[in-house]
Design a protein around this motif. Structure first.
Motif, PDB file in Angstrom:
ATOM      1  N   TYR A 196       0.841  -1.194   0.000  1.00  0.00           N
ATOM      2  CA  TYR A 196       0.000   0.000   0.000  1.00  0.00           C
ATOM      3  C   TYR A 196       0.876   1.244   0.000  1.00  0.00           C
ATOM      4  CZ  TYR A 196      -3.887  -3.006   1.425  1.00  0.00           C
ATOM      5  OH  TYR A 196      -4.845  -3.972   1.483  1.00  0.00           O
ATOM      6  N   ALA A 197       0.435   2.221  -0.760  1.00  0.00           N
ATOM      7  CA  ALA A 197       0.992   3.569  -0.598  1.00  0.00           C
ATOM      8  C   ALA A 197       0.116   4.256   0.431  1.00  0.00           C
ATOM      9  CB  ALA A 197       0.947   4.329  -1.923  1.00  0.00           C
ATOM     10  N   MET A 198       0.747   4.896   1.426  1.00  0.00           N
ATOM     11  CA  MET A 198      -0.047   5.494   2.504  1.00  0.00           C
ATOM     12  C   MET A 198       0.540   6.823   2.928  1.00  0.00           C
ATOM     13  SD  MET A 198       0.949   2.708   5.473  1.00  0.00           S
ATOM     14  CE  MET A 198       0.377   1.321   4.508  1.00  0.00           C
ATOM     15  N   ARG A 199      -0.369   7.681   3.392  1.00  0.00           N
ATOM     16  CA  ARG A 199       0.054   8.998   3.878  1.00  0.00           C
ATOM     17  C   ARG A 199      -0.299   9.093   5.355  1.00  0.00           C
ATOM     18  NH1 ARG A 199       1.844  13.720   2.368  1.00  0.00           N
ATOM     19  NH2 ARG A 199       1.118  15.687   3.254  1.00  0.00           N
ATOM     20  N   GLY A 200       0.609   9.694   6.128  1.00  0.00           N
ATOM     21  CA  GLY A 200       0.329   9.817   7.550  1.00  0.00           C
ATOM     22  C   GLY A 200       1.380  10.637   8.257  1.00  0.00           C
ATOM     23  N   ILE A 201       1.295  10.591   9.585  1.00  0.00           N
ATOM     24  CA  ILE A 201       2.213  11.360  10.419  1.00  0.00           C
ATOM     25  C   ILE A 201       2.731  10.466  11.535  1.00  0.00           C
ATOM     26  CG2 ILE A 201       0.332  12.233  11.885  1.00  0.00           C
ATOM     27  CD1 ILE A 201       1.928  14.830  12.197  1.00  0.00           C
ATOM     28  N   LEU A 202       4.019  10.576  11.833  1.00  0.00           N
ATOM     29  CA  LEU A 202       4.625   9.777  12.902  1.00  0.00           C
ATOM     30  C   LEU A 202       4.493  10.529  14.220  1.00  0.00           C
ATOM     31  CD1 LEU A 202       6.233   7.088  13.210  1.00  0.00           C
ATOM     32  CD2 LEU A 202       8.284   8.482  13.275  1.00  0.00           C
ATOM     33  N   GLU A 203       3.844   9.884  15.205  1.00  0.00           N
ATOM     34  CA  GLU A 203       3.658  10.496  16.516  1.00  0.00           C
ATOM     35  C   GLU A 203       4.143   9.534  17.594  1.00  0.00           C
ATOM     36  OE1 GLU A 203      -0.026  13.457  16.209  1.00  0.00           O
ATOM     37  OE2 GLU A 203      -0.617  11.376  15.881  1.00  0.00           O
ATOM     38  N   THR A 204       4.235  10.013  18.814  1.00  0.00           N
ATOM     39  CA  THR A 204       4.670   9.185  19.937  1.00  0.00           C
ATOM     40  C   THR A 204       3.496   8.959  20.874  1.00  0.00           C
ATOM     41  OG1 THR A 204       6.887  10.130  19.792  1.00  0.00           O
ATOM     42  CG2 THR A 204       6.330   8.974  21.820  1.00  0.00           C
ATOM     43  N   ASP A 205       3.272   7.687  21.262  1.00  0.00           N
ATOM     44  CA  ASP A 205       2.147   7.411  22.159  1.00  0.00           C
ATOM     45  C   ASP A 205       2.528   7.691  23.608  1.00  0.00           C
ATOM     46  OD1 ASP A 205       3.661   5.275  23.076  1.00  0.00           O
ATOM     47  OD2 ASP A 205       2.532   3.751  21.996  1.00  0.00           O
ATOM     48  N   ASN A 206       1.595   7.399  24.552  1.00  0.00           N
ATOM     49  CA  ASN A 206       1.842   7.743  25.960  1.00  0.00           C
ATOM     50  C   ASN A 206       2.916   6.879  26.614  1.00  0.00           C
ATOM     51  OD1 ASN A 206       0.457   5.371  26.080  1.00  0.00           O
ATOM     52  ND2 ASN A 206      -1.317   6.147  27.202  1.00  0.00           N
ATOM     53  N   LYS A 207       3.384   5.848  25.932  1.00  0.00           N
ATOM     54  CA  LYS A 207       4.485   5.026  26.444  1.00  0.00           C
ATOM     55  C   LYS A 207       5.820   5.417  25.816  1.00  0.00           C
ATOM     56  CE  LYS A 207       1.611   0.952  27.355  1.00  0.00           C
ATOM     57  NZ  LYS A 207       1.369  -0.468  26.985  1.00  0.00           N
ATOM     58  N   GLY A 208       5.796   6.479  25.019  1.00  0.00           N
ATOM     59  CA  GLY A 208       7.031   6.907  24.378  1.00  0.00           C
ATOM     60  C   GLY A 208       7.355   6.142  23.108  1.00  0.00           C
ATOM     61  N   GLU A 209       6.405   5.305  22.634  1.00  0.00           N
ATOM     62  CA  GLU A 209       6.648   4.502  21.443  1.00  0.00           C
ATOM     63  C   GLU A 209       6.095   5.217  20.207  1.00  0.00           C
ATOM     64  OE1 GLU A 209       8.348   1.612  21.382  1.00  0.00           O
ATOM     65  OE2 GLU A 209       8.703   1.906  23.509  1.00  0.00           O
ATOM     66  N   PRO A 210       6.814   5.165  19.073  1.00  0.00           N
ATOM     67  CA  PRO A 210       6.329   5.819  17.849  1.00  0.00           C
ATOM     68  C   PRO A 210       5.169   5.043  17.235  1.00  0.00           C
ATOM     69  CG  PRO A 210       8.323   4.604  17.385  1.00  0.00           C
ATOM     70  CD  PRO A 210       8.096   4.500  18.868  1.00  0.00           C
ATOM     71  N   SER A 211       4.264   5.764  16.612  1.00  0.00           N
ATOM     72  CA  SER A 211       3.136   5.139  15.937  1.00  0.00           C
ATOM     73  C   SER A 211       2.796   5.980  14.708  1.00  0.00           C
ATOM     74  CB  SER A 211       1.935   5.049  16.875  1.00  0.00           C
ATOM     75  OG  SER A 211       0.834   4.461  16.206  1.00  0.00           O
ATOM     76  N   PHE A 212       2.581   5.329  13.569  1.00  0.00           N
ATOM     77  CA  PHE A 212       2.276   6.037  12.326  1.00  0.00           C
ATOM     78  C   PHE A 212       0.766   6.155  12.192  1.00  0.00           C
ATOM     79  CE2 PHE A 212       2.091   6.308   7.582  1.00  0.00           C
ATOM     80  CZ  PHE A 212       2.851   7.478   7.453  1.00  0.00           C
ATOM     81  N   SER A 213       0.282   7.396  12.221  1.00  0.00           N
ATOM     82  CA  SER A 213      -1.152   7.647  12.103  1.00  0.00           C
ATOM     83  C   SER A 213      -1.494   7.818  10.625  1.00  0.00           C
ATOM     84  CB  SER A 213      -1.521   8.901  12.893  1.00  0.00           C
ATOM     85  OG  SER A 213      -2.885   9.211  12.704  1.00  0.00           O
ATOM     86  N   ILE A 214      -2.233   6.845  10.065  1.00  0.00           N
ATOM     87  CA  ILE A 214      -2.517   6.812   8.630  1.00  0.00           C
ATOM     88  C   ILE A 214      -3.794   7.605   8.339  1.00  0.00           C
ATOM     89  CG2 ILE A 214      -3.047   5.320   6.662  1.00  0.00           C
ATOM     90  CD1 ILE A 214      -1.518   3.084   8.155  1.00  0.00           C
ATOM     91  N   SER A 215      -3.696   8.546   7.399  1.00  0.00           N
ATOM     92  CA  SER A 215      -4.878   9.328   7.011  1.00  0.00           C
ATOM     93  C   SER A 215      -5.443   8.890   5.658  1.00  0.00           C
ATOM     94  CB  SER A 215      -4.541  10.821   6.972  1.00  0.00           C
ATOM     95  OG  SER A 215      -3.436  11.055   6.118  1.00  0.00           O
ATOM     96  N   LYS A 216      -4.557   8.397   4.761  1.00  0.00           N
ATOM     97  CA  LYS A 216      -5.000   7.932   3.449  1.00  0.00           C
ATOM     98  C   LYS A 216      -4.156   6.731   3.049  1.00  0.00           C
ATOM     99  CE  LYS A 216      -6.297  12.526   1.718  1.00  0.00           C
ATOM    100  NZ  LYS A 216      -6.015  13.565   0.695  1.00  0.00           N
ATOM    101  N   LEU A 217      -4.750   5.837   2.236  1.00  0.00           N
ATOM    102  CA  LEU A 217      -3.941   4.747   1.684  1.00  0.00           C
ATOM    103  C   LEU A 217      -4.571   4.242   0.400  1.00  0.00           C
ATOM    104  CD1 LEU A 217      -5.347   1.717   2.263  1.00  0.00           C
ATOM    105  CD2 LEU A 217      -4.607   2.200   4.557  1.00  0.00           C
ATOM    106  N   ALA A 218      -3.752   3.612  -0.417  1.00  0.00           N
ATOM    107  CA  ALA A 218      -4.225   3.026  -1.672  1.00  0.00           C
ATOM    108  C   ALA A 218      -3.377   1.812  -1.990  1.00  0.00           C
ATOM    109  CB  ALA A 218      -4.131   4.045  -2.797  1.00  0.00           C
ATOM    110  N   PRO A 219      -4.000   0.713  -2.431  1.00  0.00           N
ATOM    111  CA  PRO A 219      -3.212  -0.485  -2.775  1.00  0.00           C
ATOM    112  C   PRO A 219      -2.359  -0.251  -4.010  1.00  0.00           C
ATOM    113  CG  PRO A 219      -5.512  -0.767  -3.393  1.00  0.00           C
ATOM    114  CD  PRO A 219      -5.440   0.521  -2.653  1.00  0.00           C
ATOM    115  N   ILE A 220      -1.177  -0.863  -4.026  1.00  0.00           N
ATOM    116  CA  ILE A 220      -0.307  -0.818  -5.204  1.00  0.00           C
ATOM    117  C   ILE A 220      -0.522  -2.113  -5.975  1.00  0.00           C
ATOM    118  CG2 ILE A 220       2.077  -0.834  -6.008  1.00  0.00           C
ATOM    119  CD1 ILE A 220       2.797   0.923  -3.656  1.00  0.00           C
ATOM    120  N   GLU A 221      -1.097  -2.006  -7.124  1.00  0.00           N
ATOM    121  CA  GLU A 221      -1.439  -3.199  -7.911  1.00  0.00           C
ATOM    122  C   GLU A 221      -0.242  -3.645  -8.750  1.00  0.00           C
ATOM    123  OE1 GLU A 221      -4.058  -4.677  -7.223  1.00  0.00           O
ATOM    124  OE2 GLU A 221      -5.208  -3.105  -6.207  1.00  0.00           O
TER     125      GLU A 221
END
Length: 980
Positions: A955-980
């Motif tokens: 998948y091609a995806m768009r998002g932002i990398l944020e840190t959760d309350n445990k200090g761990e990174p998490s990628f918040s995905i706003s859009k995605l599309a399969p790569i055929e």
């Protein structure tokens, strides 16, 4: 006197459902004068005795002994300790039952401080008495038994309560034996507390594989009004136990120099200080002080014992950890070589370890590689004697899932229904369910599950604890066999420590085992060299500042790696501070620490805090800093300051009030204003549960640093070892393989002529072990490698088949993992060769070869099926054009809080509901280098068609990398599309 003689508890494992605490409580409530414990082992003896003492009930210590008679029938005999010597004899008998499986009266008859009570039921007495009318020989044997019982001063136990339908038989027997003048005692056996618990007891016996049915006429519950008589009163009055009152002396170290332990310890410490190169002030004063405290508290031998087995380990090239916990703050421990950290260099406090104003046992834990721990334990066993060193019993207990699953077999409930029951228990709890299911067939099941929970299920061995004793352990605690070659106490750790026995922890640390193997794999490198690694290595600090700590002890989590990139360590002290700060609560101070380190100005609450907090830029990080603040502002001794720290951390209102008043008064006497004194105490209060033990933090930082040194200078050795360590954890292994690839170290698929049971490094490739292939275990790998070593490399596919004869499943695993690709055949050809006609075709038609192969998707699916990863048939091979097309960057290069496009596949998916009832998606995404957690929040998730997201698809995806309350990174995905 009120009580009964045949009480048993849950420590009669799988044979009794009565909890000890309930047993004691019922006795107290019903005004019992005495209470007995007669389990078939002595696991609960200490707990029972102390519980009785606390409740003002006379404890009677007994043991249920199973005897095998001449006709191979088992008879019970109850043994009761008359006095303290009797307790020792019971302990020895219980040990012999476990160690030598004794089962004859001849094995126990000579013990003089024990009462012998022979129950009528379930014994040879009952059997012979029932036979007497039909067998005159039975009557003669019975009479002989009665004479023997009389001669040894034994008793016969008669129950008028357990088997109600047999009361006439008991009365008849009682009348018959009266002419023998054998003393009798009223005997009520308790197997459960409440009458309705009989079903719980029956379930336990079924789980044990020895099912017993309690009839409607039987009663083995707690008897609130037991029978009393004169024999019973005399019996109880004659028992006089006074156990566990005197603390047991610590074992002595048998030095051969004719010196006292104090003198010998001093000699060793001064030699050690001189050898370390610190034979000058202030080291000499600190050493003198520590030795005086150790001697005053009576712990000279303790330090000698630890020194001795550490010496043995080092002389035998066994890698020992650098130290752990507060013991690292002891100069004595450093001079003896017990720890490898100079406490004065890091301003570590001895009082955090041994406080002369709060007498507790020293606690020096030692770390060993898993392969060497038993060598050290065998040494101490041989040195001190096998009956003076033992391991410690632990109890595995029924938990919700295990109790429900065990009962499902008994009640005949299928797996699907069990899943629903477990969900109901988790959501509603037992009490609510029992109320709802009254009168239902499920009620008994739920009642039993609730009452099984936390009952002991099986015996285990304490993971690290070892007991040392000056005296023969059999005289103190009953023994059994433990893991390895050691005996094992029947008491738990807290019981053993309470009676004064010395417990030491010999820990196995997996990362130490890793380091040990790495040192072994580095040519011309020794353990001694490893101990002398410089702490200012530039390459190590490059890794630290880059957050490149994958595979490093205590530093592997992404949150820690982010903290490293924020702090940018420049000294070993920064690593120590981060080890202490990276925990829930304190980690909120990491940004402040980082900003101040990088030059942001700050002010101290008072100028006298600067010398204490300067190294951590004004942030309280360590417990030792809190102690020093107490010393500086209120003139506490460091011992008093440690008590202050502990007390304040407990947050008890009455204690806080007293401590606050005392601190403020003492600070004011030192010339500080009341306002400052109150602010300083508030500072102590606020950070008392944030502060971390600096000694422990230094030790763990050193451990991590040394791993980093190997990673920085011997990368291939480091990676092959951590990958070997992760073989059984495919998720971690895949991340390590991707990481190695990003650093130019490529992993090759398995190779039947190269691969073994661990990674093999050859020609700059790391070859996957054969046992990473699903369905191929250690035995199959060993057979293949043994054949290869004995008769040479496999020359062809047919040669391999002829020599190893793999079954269908093994062959498929080897084929689709790529292990047989070296023979030049397609996977389809090798798989189809399993068909007999196809084999004939391949063997006898010269030159007949098919070049047909499965399609890419099939090969990819099969490779993943057997390896749980894709090495050759990888989604991310040849997709560079898509990175350009969608303007994407790899996951590993995404910066925080920046919207980016990337390409990844979903490896883990979990749909959940928010509190508002909206759906969102959580899980993991990955590319060929990096794996990271992701989130698709409800608003974005609404825009994605149902079922559009699947695993193992690009998948091609768009998002932002944020840190959760445990200090761990998490990628918040706003859009995605399969790569055929």
């Amino acid at each position: 006197m009120k009580g009964f003689l045949y009480g048993q508890t849950e420590y009669n494992i799988l044979k009794n459902s009565a909890r000890l605490k309930d047993y004691l409580s019922m006795a107290k409530t019903n005004g019992f004068d005495f209470l007995s414990l007669t389990d078939s082992s002595m696991y609960a003896c200490y707990k029972f005795y102390m519980g009785c003492q606390e409740m003002g009930i006379k404890p009677i210590i007994g043991l249920e002994y199973q005897m095998l008679d001449e006709d191979n029938f088992y008879s019970k005999c109850l043994l009761y300790a008359k006095n303290n010597e009797g307790y020792k004899e019971l302990s020895r008998i219980s040990s012999l039952v476990k160690l030598k499986n004794i089962n004859s009266f001849l094995d126990i008859k000579d013990y003089k401080n024990i009462y012998f009570v022979f129950p009528f039921f379930e014994s040879i007495l009952e059997r012979l008495f029932k036979q007497k009318n039909n067998d005159s020989n039975a009557l003669n044997i019975l009479n002989e038994y009665l004479d023997k019982i009389n001669k040894i001063g034994g008793y016969i136990g008669l129950s008028y309560t357990n088997k109600l339908e047999s009361i006439p038989l008991v009365r008849e027997f009682s009348e018959y034996i009266s002419k023998f003048n054998v003393k009798t005692l009223p005997l009520h056996q308790m197997k459960y507390i409440k009458p309705e618990d009989s079903i719980v007891y029956e379930c336990l016996t079924k789980i044990d594989g020895k099912p017993e049915k309690i009839s409607e006429f039987d009663d083995y519950s707690f008897l609130t009004n037991p029978k009393e008589d004169n024999n019973l009163n005399d019996f109880i009055n004659s028992i006089n136990l006074n156990l566990f009152q005197n603390k047991i002396a610590l074992p002595h170290y048998p030095n051969t120099k004719g010196k006292s332990a104090y003198e010998y310890l001093g000699i060793l410490c001064h030699k050690g200080l001189e050898k370390r190169g610190f034979y000058f002030e202030p080291y000499l004063s600190r050493l003198k002080y520590e030795l005086s405290i150790i001697h005053k508290m009576g712990y000279d031998d303790y330090f000698l014992i630890v020194w001795d087995f550490i010496c043995y380990s080092k002389k035998n090239h066994i890698l020992v950890g650098p130290g752990r916990g507060s013991a690292v703050g002891s100069l004595v421990a450093y001079t003896l070589g017990i720890t490898e950290i100079n406490p004065l260099e890091y301003d570590l406090l001895f009082e955090r370890f041994l406080n002369p104003e709060r007498v507790t046992m020293p606690d020096i834990d030692t770390d060993f590689p898993d392969k060497d721990r038993d060598k050290v334990l065998n040494y101490v066993k041989e040195f001190y004697g096998e009956k003076h060193v033992c391991s410690i019993t632990t109890f595995g207990t029924f938990q919700v899932k295990s109790s429900v699953n065990e009962l499902a077999k008994i009640f005949g409930i299928d797996n699907e229904r069990i899943k629903k029951i477990l969900d109901m228990i988790q959501e509603r709890g037992y009490d609510s369910l029992l109320e709802a299911y009254k009168g239902d067939e499920l009620y008994d099941f739920l009642y039993c599950a609730k009452n099984l929970e936390n009952l002991p299920k099986h015996i285990g061995t304490h993971a690290s604890g070892i007991i040392f004793s000056e005296d023969n352990l059999e005289d103190i605690v009953p023994l059994s066999y433990g893991a390895g070659d050691l005996y094992q106490s029947q008491f738990e750790a807290e019981d053993l420590e309470s009676i004064g026995l010395l417990k030491m922890d010999f820990l196995v640390v997996s990362h130490l085992s890793l380091i040990d193997q790495m040192i072994h794999d580095i040519k011309d490198y020794s353990i001694d060299q490893f101990r002398k690694i410089p702490l200012d290595d530039k390459e190590v600090f490059k890794l630290l500042r880059a957050g490149d700590t994958l595979g490093i002890f205590q530093m592997e989590r992404q949150g820690f790696r982010n903290a490293l990139k924020e702090v940018l360590p420049t000294s070993f002290n920064d690593i120590v501070a981060l080890n202490a700060l990276y925990r829930p609560g304190p980690m909120q101070s990491i940004p402040e620490y980082a900003k101040r380190k990088h030059g942001e100005k700050f002010e101290y609450l008072h100028k006298n805090l600067e010398p204490i907090l300067k190294e951590t830029y004004g942030v309280i990080v360590y417990q030792e800093q809190i102690m020093k603040i107490g010393q500086k502002f209120a003139s506490y001794s460091l011992a008093e300051a440690d008590i202050l720290r502990r007390a304040v951390a407990k947050k008890k209102a009455d204690v806080l009030k007293q401590m606050s008043s005392d601190f403020i008064l003492r600070a004011m006497k030192n010339g500080y204003s009341k306002d400052i004194a109150e602010e300083i105490f508030e500072l102590i209060y606020r950070f008392s549960d944030y502060g971390f033990n600096k000694s422990h933090s230094v030790a763990y930082a050193l451990f991590a640093y040394k791993m980093l040194y190997i990673k920085a200078h011997y990368f291939n050795v480091f990676m092959s070892n951590i990958m070997n360590h992760a073989i059984s954890n495919k998720t971690t292994l895949v991340s390590y393989i991707s990481y190695a690839k990003s650093h130019g170290l490529l992993t090759q698929k398995p190779n039947i002529n190269v691969s073994k049971d661990t990674f093999v490094f050859l020609d700059n490739w790391l070859y996957l072990p054969l046992k990473t292939i699903k369905g191929i275990g250690d035995n199959i790998v060993n057979d293949i490698v043994k054949e290869r070593d004995a008769n040479g490399l496999f020359r062809s596919f047919e040669d391999f088949i002829d020599r190893c004869h793999p079954d269908k499943n093994v062959l498929e695993g080897l084929v689709f993992s790529g292990a047989l690709d070296i023979f030049g055949k397609t996977k389809k050809e090798m798989i189809e060769s399993q068909d007999k006609q196809q084999q004939i075709y391949l063997k006898y038609i010269k030159g007949a070869k098919t070049k047909e192969e499965y399609d890419f998707d099939t090969l990819k699916e099969k490779e993943y099926q057997f390896l749980e990863m894709n090495l050759e048939y990888n989604l991310f091979i040849n997709i560079s054009e898509y990175y350009q097309k969608y303007k994407c960057i790899p996951l590993s290069k995404i910066g925080q809080k920046i919207y980016v496009n990337t390409i990844a596949s979903f490896s883990d998916l979990k749909e959940i509901k928010t509190k508002k009832g909206d759906l969102m998606l959580l899980g993991s995404i990955e590319d060929d280098i990096t794996t990271i957690r992701f989130t698709i929040f409800p608003k974005a998730y609404e825009t994605i068609p149902y079922g559009a997201i699947t695993k193992n698809k690009l998948y091609a995806m768009r998002g932002i990398l944020e840190t959760d309350n445990k200090g761990e990174p998490s990628f918040s995905i706003s859009k995605l599309a399969p790569i055929e």
